[in-house]
Scaffold this active site. Structure first.
Site, PDB file in Angstrom:
ATOM      1  N   TRP A  79       0.808  -1.221   0.000  1.00  0.00           N
ATOM      2  CA  TRP A  79       0.000   0.000   0.000  1.00  0.00           C
ATOM      3  C   TRP A  79       0.843   1.274   0.000  1.00  0.00           C
ATOM      4  O   TRP A  79       1.824   1.383   0.731  1.00  0.00           O
ATOM      5  CB  TRP A  79      -0.912   0.007   1.225  1.00  0.00           C
TER       6      TRP A  79
ATOM      7  N   ASP B 132      -0.404   9.072   0.859  1.00  0.00           N
ATOM      8  CA  ASP B 132       0.121  10.433   0.743  1.00  0.00           C
ATOM      9  C   ASP B 132       1.620  10.498   0.449  1.00  0.00           C
ATOM     10  O   ASP B 132       2.415   9.806   1.101  1.00  0.00           O
ATOM     11  CB  ASP B 132      -0.088  11.202   2.050  1.00  0.00           C
TER      12      ASP B 132
ATOM     13  N   GLN C 202       3.374   7.580   2.609  1.00  0.00           N
ATOM     14  CA  GLN C 202       2.643   6.732   3.541  1.00  0.00           C
ATOM     15  C   GLN C 202       2.568   5.320   2.972  1.00  0.00           C
ATOM     16  O   GLN C 202       2.143   5.115   1.832  1.00  0.00           O
ATOM     17  CB  GLN C 202       1.244   7.289   3.770  1.00  0.00           C
TER      18      GLN C 202
ATOM     19  N   TRP D  36      -4.719  -0.261   3.593  1.00  0.00           N
ATOM     20  CA  TRP D  36      -4.227   0.696   4.580  1.00  0.00           C
ATOM     21  C   TRP D  36      -4.035  -0.002   5.919  1.00  0.00           C
ATOM     22  O   TRP D  36      -4.841  -0.845   6.324  1.00  0.00           O
ATOM     23  CB  TRP D  36      -5.230   1.841   4.712  1.00  0.00           C
TER      24      TRP D  36
ATOM     25  N   SER E 236       1.502  11.500   8.053  1.00  0.00           N
ATOM     26  CA  SER E 236       2.139  12.362   7.054  1.00  0.00           C
ATOM     27  C   SER E 236       2.905  13.528   7.664  1.00  0.00           C
ATOM     28  O   SER E 236       2.641  13.961   8.785  1.00  0.00           O
ATOM     29  CB  SER E 236       1.085  12.900   6.088  1.00  0.00           C
TER      30      SER E 236
END
Length: 484
Positions: A43, A46, A62, A70, A106
């Site tokens: 995955w 950002d 990310q 996620w 982030s």
């Protein structure tokens, strides 16, 4: 962070890196992009810590290194010299401490005295309650990062903020460091401002900007920067009518800590452009965004990967003060072959198809003579003749709107995505970047753009010109195969 904690962090980084390396051989390639940045496996969302350091453009992101979904966020890491050839580097950050146990969210990066500083949000959920704090990690080689033993540097949100308190964007102005943080309270998205003289001790200044009540309840991923004698604020609102990135052009008063906006707009008009960030340490204002969205269908998950970044774009102002986002000129290095035609007149309700160049990425540059065009609706259709799928990129003259129509497309977003466009010259330029599972459309030299992930059943999409209810006069159309 003491030696024991530092050793634990290194161990967790090795475990994450090993997980990704093992997954690489299982990654399916049907939707893998040719010239966009993607994770090796699993995955991505950002972009984080975009920074020019030691001769490279570094991109952190990310990353969940244990599945294509996620999960607890790590910071992936890559670098490039030209945005064409990318080098994957070891994962930079892993959740390892009490303050970031549920994710390293982030943030941004800056360089000071040869040291690379990463600023990120430590994310923790305790008894169902979200706690977010601001942290730092540093590196002297750009590869190996140690978390600051004084973390968290900012332990709690101010009264004007809330538990949504994240995404530090750090920059320097006249020798002082500033940090913008995304937050919101009482349904109003906000950007909070801090300042520091040493990147360690941060003092709260106040609310630098906030929503007018219609622009989202939380402002994520804020970015404030000077450009062309003005300042620009970019943010990704939660709770707006659709997922998007908005910008404000105005002036920044560093003494009062207030941003005064003159006008605002959408940075992109597609559903798959989010969480953008610009680079620190470059004279040009280069920006990339996550080329997906939380609401998006992501069929590549079954191939053990998810997520990509947009092509890099340069932000500038034109002579009329309009903000433009143009594809970076370096991307012309991807061009491998060309088909070109000039001085074409297409009569009403006619079409003209071009031979497909290759089963790879494609760039199309269409230049239309508006003074000799009477068609109300014209543009380019990308047609899959085998599976009866198509993607229409067009312009409606009477409505003054650019559009991307996916109603007859395959998997992915269905609908028509619009952008108001008022060409200032006698011609209209439409530029299309097509990759194996994405399309990015730019018009009028970057005045507007539309970004979308697409998932056609076949990758042999044939470009076809069309004109409806009138003739279309084309100055030129150029097509290039794009490949590394």
């Amino acid at each position: 962070m003491n030696d024991t904690n530092n050793s634990n962090h290194k161990f967790l980084l090795r475990e994450a890196e090993n997980s990704v390396d093992k997954a690489v051989s299982t990654v399916g390639h049907f939707y893998r992009l040719h010239y966009h940045f993607m994770p090796k496996a699993y995955w991505l969302n950002d972009p984080n810590g975009l920074v020019y350091y030691d001769g490279y453009y570094h991109v952190f992101y990310q990353h969940h290194p244990y599945s294509p979904d996620w999960g607890p966020m790590h910071w992936g890491h890559a670098r490039t010299k030209d945005f064409i050839d990318w080098e994957h580097l070891p994962i930079a950050l892993a959740p390892s401490e009490d303050y970031d146990a549920d994710g390293c969210f982030s943030g941004s990066a800056v360089v000071e005295n040869g040291v690379l500083h990463l600023f990120y949000t430590g994310h923790r959920i305790i008894d169902g309650k979200i706690t977010q704090v601001q942290c730092r990690a540093t590196s002297s080689d750009g590869l190996h990062f140690a978390k600051d033993p004084h973390n968290p540097l900012i332990c709690a949100h101010p009264p004007e903020g809330s538990g949504d308190f994240r995404d530090p964007k750090v920059w320097r102005h006249h020798g002082t460091w500033f940090m913008a943080l995304g937050s919101g309270k009482d349904g109003i998205g906000k950007v909070l401002l801090y300042k520091s003289s040493d990147l360690s001790q941060w003092r709260y200044v106040g609310v630098v900007a906030e929503s007018d009540g219609t622009q989202g309840t939380v402002w994520e991923c804020p970015d404030i920067f000077p450009l062309g004698g003005r300042h620009v604020l970019v943010t990704s609102p939660i709770g707006a009518e659709r997922r998007k990135v908005i910008y404000f052009v105005g002036d920044m008063d560093y003494d009062s800590g207030k941003f005064t906006a003159e006008y605002t707009g959408d940075l992109d008009h597609g559903p798959d452009f989010y969480a953008s960030q610009s680079f620190f340490g470059t004279e040009r204002r280069i920006l990339q965004a996550w080329m997906d969205a939380w609401e998006s269908i992501i069929p590549s998950k079954r191939d053990n990967w998810a997520g990509a970044l947009t092509i890099p774009r340069e932000l500038t102002f034109d002579t009329n003060g309009h903000l433009r986002n143009r594809p970076l000129p370096e991307l012309q290095g991807l061009r491998k072959g060309q088909v070109c035609a000039t001085d074409i007149l297409l009569e009403s309700n006619q079409t003209l198809a071009f031979a497909y160049i290759e089963d790879k990425g494609l760039e199309i540059l269409l230049d239309v003579d508006l003074s000799q065009t009477t068609a109300d609706d014209f543009g380019i259709t990308l047609v899959d003749t085998i599976n009866s799928e198509q993607y229409n990129v067009g312009f409606k003259r009477n409505e003054q709107k650019l559009y991307l129509d996916t109603d007859n497309a395959g998997i992915g977003h269905k609908g028509v995505f619009w952008a108001d466009l008022f060409p200032q010259k006698g011609n209209l330029e439409i530029r299309i970047f097509l990759d194996r599972s994405s399309i990015e459309v730019f018009a009028d030299d970057g005045v507007v753009s539309i970004t979308l992930r697409i998932y056609p059943k076949s990758h042999k999409l044939v470009p076809q010109l069309f004109a409806i209810d009138g003739r279309l006069k084309i100055i030129s159309i150029e097509l290039w195969n794009l490949a590394q």
